[in-house]
Every structure is written in structure tokens, then in C-alpha cells.
Motif scaffolding. Sequence first.
Motif, short mmCIF file in Angstrom:
data_model
loop_
_atom_site.label_atom_id
_atom_site.label_comp_id
_atom_site.label_asym_id
_atom_site.label_seq_id
_atom_site.Cartn_x
_atom_site.Cartn_y
_atom_site.Cartn_z
N GLY A 18 0.81 -1.21 0.00
CA GLY A 18 0.00 0.00 0.00
C GLY A 18 0.85 1.26 0.00
O GLY A 18 0.52 2.25 -0.68
N SER A 19 1.95 1.23 0.74
CA SER A 19 2.84 2.40 0.78
C SER A 19 3.49 2.63 -0.59
O SER A 19 3.59 3.77 -1.06
N VAL A 20 3.95 1.54 -1.22
CA VAL A 20 4.57 1.67 -2.54
C VAL A 20 3.55 2.17 -3.57
O VAL A 20 3.86 3.02 -4.43
N TYR A 21 2.31 1.67 -3.47
CA TYR A 21 1.28 2.13 -4.39
C TYR A 21 0.99 3.62 -4.21
O TYR A 21 0.82 4.37 -5.18
N PHE A 22 0.95 4.07 -2.96
CA PHE A 22 0.70 5.48 -2.69
C PHE A 22 1.85 6.35 -3.21
O PHE A 22 1.62 7.41 -3.81
N LYS A 43 -2.76 3.25 -13.63
CA LYS A 43 -3.12 2.55 -12.40
C LYS A 43 -2.78 1.06 -12.43
O LYS A 43 -2.24 0.54 -11.44
N PRO A 44 -3.09 0.31 -13.49
CA PRO A 44 -2.70 -1.12 -13.49
C PRO A 44 -1.20 -1.33 -13.34
O PRO A 44 -0.76 -2.25 -12.64
N LEU A 45 -0.42 -0.46 -13.97
CA LEU A 45 1.03 -0.57 -13.83
C LEU A 45 1.47 -0.28 -12.41
O LEU A 45 2.39 -0.93 -11.88
N ARG A 46 0.82 0.67 -11.77
CA ARG A 46 1.15 0.98 -10.37
C ARG A 46 0.84 -0.20 -9.46
O ARG A 46 1.61 -0.50 -8.53
N ILE A 47 -0.27 -0.91 -9.72
CA ILE A 47 -0.64 -2.06 -8.89
C ILE A 47 0.39 -3.18 -9.04
O ILE A 47 0.86 -3.75 -8.05
N VAL A 48 0.73 -3.50 -10.29
CA VAL A 48 1.71 -4.56 -10.53
C VAL A 48 3.06 -4.19 -9.92
O VAL A 48 3.74 -5.02 -9.30
N LEU A 49 3.43 -2.94 -10.08
CA LEU A 49 4.72 -2.49 -9.56
C LEU A 49 4.76 -2.52 -8.03
O LEU A 49 5.76 -2.91 -7.43
N SER A 50 3.66 -2.14 -7.40
CA SER A 50 3.63 -2.15 -5.94
C SER A 50 3.69 -3.56 -5.39
O SER A 50 4.35 -3.81 -4.38
N LEU A 51 3.03 -4.51 -6.05
CA LEU A 51 3.07 -5.90 -5.59
C LEU A 51 4.45 -6.50 -5.77
O LEU A 51 4.85 -7.39 -5.01
N LEU A 111 7.64 -4.62 -6.20
CA LEU A 111 8.72 -3.90 -5.51
C LEU A 111 8.59 -3.94 -3.99
O LEU A 111 9.59 -3.75 -3.28
N SER A 112 7.38 -4.14 -3.49
CA SER A 112 7.20 -4.14 -2.03
C SER A 112 7.87 -5.33 -1.36
O SER A 112 8.00 -5.36 -0.14
N VAL A 113 8.30 -6.33 -2.15
CA VAL A 113 9.00 -7.48 -1.58
C VAL A 113 10.32 -7.03 -0.94
O VAL A 113 10.69 -7.53 0.14
N PHE A 114 11.02 -6.09 -1.57
CA PHE A 114 12.32 -5.66 -1.06
C PHE A 114 12.21 -4.98 0.31
O PHE A 114 12.90 -5.37 1.26
N ILE A 144 14.32 2.30 -8.74
CA ILE A 144 15.61 2.51 -8.07
C ILE A 144 15.39 3.09 -6.68
O ILE A 144 16.07 2.69 -5.71
N ALA A 145 14.44 4.01 -6.53
CA ALA A 145 14.19 4.62 -5.23
C ALA A 145 13.67 3.60 -4.22
O ALA A 145 14.10 3.58 -3.06
N ILE A 146 12.76 2.72 -4.65
CA ILE A 146 12.21 1.72 -3.74
C ILE A 146 13.26 0.69 -3.34
O ILE A 146 13.40 0.33 -2.16
N VAL A 147 14.02 0.23 -4.32
CA VAL A 147 15.07 -0.75 -4.03
C VAL A 147 16.13 -0.13 -3.11
O VAL A 147 16.67 -0.81 -2.22
N SER A 148 16.41 1.15 -3.28
CA SER A 148 17.38 1.82 -2.41
C SER A 148 16.89 1.87 -0.97
O SER A 148 17.68 1.66 -0.04
N CYS A 149 15.61 2.13 -0.78
CA CYS A 149 15.05 2.13 0.58
C CYS A 149 15.16 0.75 1.22
O CYS A 149 15.53 0.61 2.39
N GLY A 150 14.82 -0.29 0.43
CA GLY A 150 14.96 -1.64 0.94
C GLY A 150 16.40 -2.00 1.25
O GLY A 150 16.70 -2.66 2.25
N PHE A 151 17.33 -1.54 0.39
CA PHE A 151 18.75 -1.81 0.61
C PHE A 151 19.25 -1.11 1.87
O PHE A 151 20.07 -1.65 2.61
N LEU A 152 18.74 0.10 2.13
CA LEU A 152 19.14 0.81 3.34
C LEU A 152 18.70 0.05 4.59
O LEU A 152 19.48 -0.12 5.53
#
Length: 262
Positions: free
Chosen positions: A26-30, A39-47, A49-52, A234-242
Amino acid sequence: MREDASAKIKRAFLIRHLWIYPVCAGSVYFLSNAFLPIKPLRIVLSLTLSVFPFLSVVRLLYGKRNALLRSQSKVLLQSLCTSVSGGYSLESSFITARPTLEKAFGRRCLMAQALVRLEKSLSAHVPLSDTLTELCCRLDYMELMPIMKALSITRVVGNGVISILRNSCQMLSELMAVSSEVEANNAGRNTEAFILCLMPFGITFTLSAFTNGYMDSAGKSPLGIMLMLLAFSIAIVSCGFLLSLIGSSNKVQKGANSDSGT
């Protein structure tokens, strides 16, 4: 046995914290609202990238679990030292230590639940050395293993149990003090790094909210969408890496403390 028990505990811990994954999704989608208009791309992307960040948060929480076990171990050793000094046997001291832990940390604390199983093993006349090894393996807390092995050996060949318990309490107190100092030194750096990770989201939201059509061109062209997709990933993966770095620093610190304890 030790590796199987450790993997089982980590798997159970991951399952108990699966509720974090929808929160991350939900945070990644927001956050993707300012980057991607589809919107469909945002849903797929949030599901995806949120794994990291989900795995990074779980590792971080597992590190906090080990820090809590260290505090509970200190109370356990202090209770054992008091009981043994009062004339109790080592087995009876372990049995009388559970109420002290429940009073200090609650009935559902990890060490108290492990002591319940230890009491059952002692009632079934399982050797103390095997029981203490099983205690550490079931908790996946190997930092306590050298102390428990020393207690089981000393109980057989000598009477230095009280000395081991006192030295172990002092060692844990010093380790906790060092851990607190290291966490205090790293807190500022971790905060700065986290702010840097949040800056792409803040800048993008600012440009979207306070500029007239500045981001519209990026959302209308395929190249712009592709570049914004890459930047957001890149921004989401960087947060997960941190978060992984913060969790791994706790793990390295725990391992160093274990080596110093041995």
C-alpha cells in the motif's frame, strides 16, 4: 539439528509478520502516484517492488528480537545466580527463574516460553547439557550457547557455577552497554541515509503538486513513463537496501559480540 531449528524459527517469524507485506504494498502504491499515471502498472509495480522493503523490515525486526533476547538472558542469569547462591541446584534454579522473567517481560516473552519447554525436558529426566543446547537452538540464540555449555560442564567437574554466572552477567552488561553506544552512534547516520532515500519521493511530489503541468510531459510519452518507472524502482530498491544495511549491521554486531563472549 541447529540449522533446521534456526530455519524453522526464521520461517515461523516470517509467517507471523506477513501482515507487513500489504502495508508495504500500500505504501509503494501510494508513493507511485506522483511517478506513474497508469493505475494497473502501479498495482503490478507495488506488488513486485514491495517485496524488497518487506524482507528488509522483517530482517530488521529479527535483529530487534535478538536484542530483546539478550536483555532476557541477563535477567535469566541474574536469577540463576541468586538461586544457586541460595543453595538451589542448577536444575531447580532454571525452574524458579521463569516467574522472574514473566514478571519482568510478561508471560508471553520468548525466554519464559522456552523455559516452560525446558522444565518439561527436565521432568522427563533429559540430561541438562542436552536440555540447555535445545534451549539455545529453539530460540535461535547462539550467543547464549557458550555460557550454557560452560554451566553444564562445570556442574559435572567442579563447583564454579556461581563464578560463571557472575562473569556472564557482567559480560552481558558490558555487551549491552557497547550495543547501546554503537546504536547511538549509528542513529544519526541511519537517519541521514533514510532522508536521502526519501528525497526522490519528496521532490517528485513537490513538482507534481506545486508546478503547473511540469510533470505532465513525462506521464504522456512512453519514454517519460519508462524513465519514471526506472527512477521509482531505483528509489524503492534503495530504501529496501538501506533497511538491509541497518539489519546487517545489527547482525555483524551480534556476531562480534558472540565471538567476544566465547
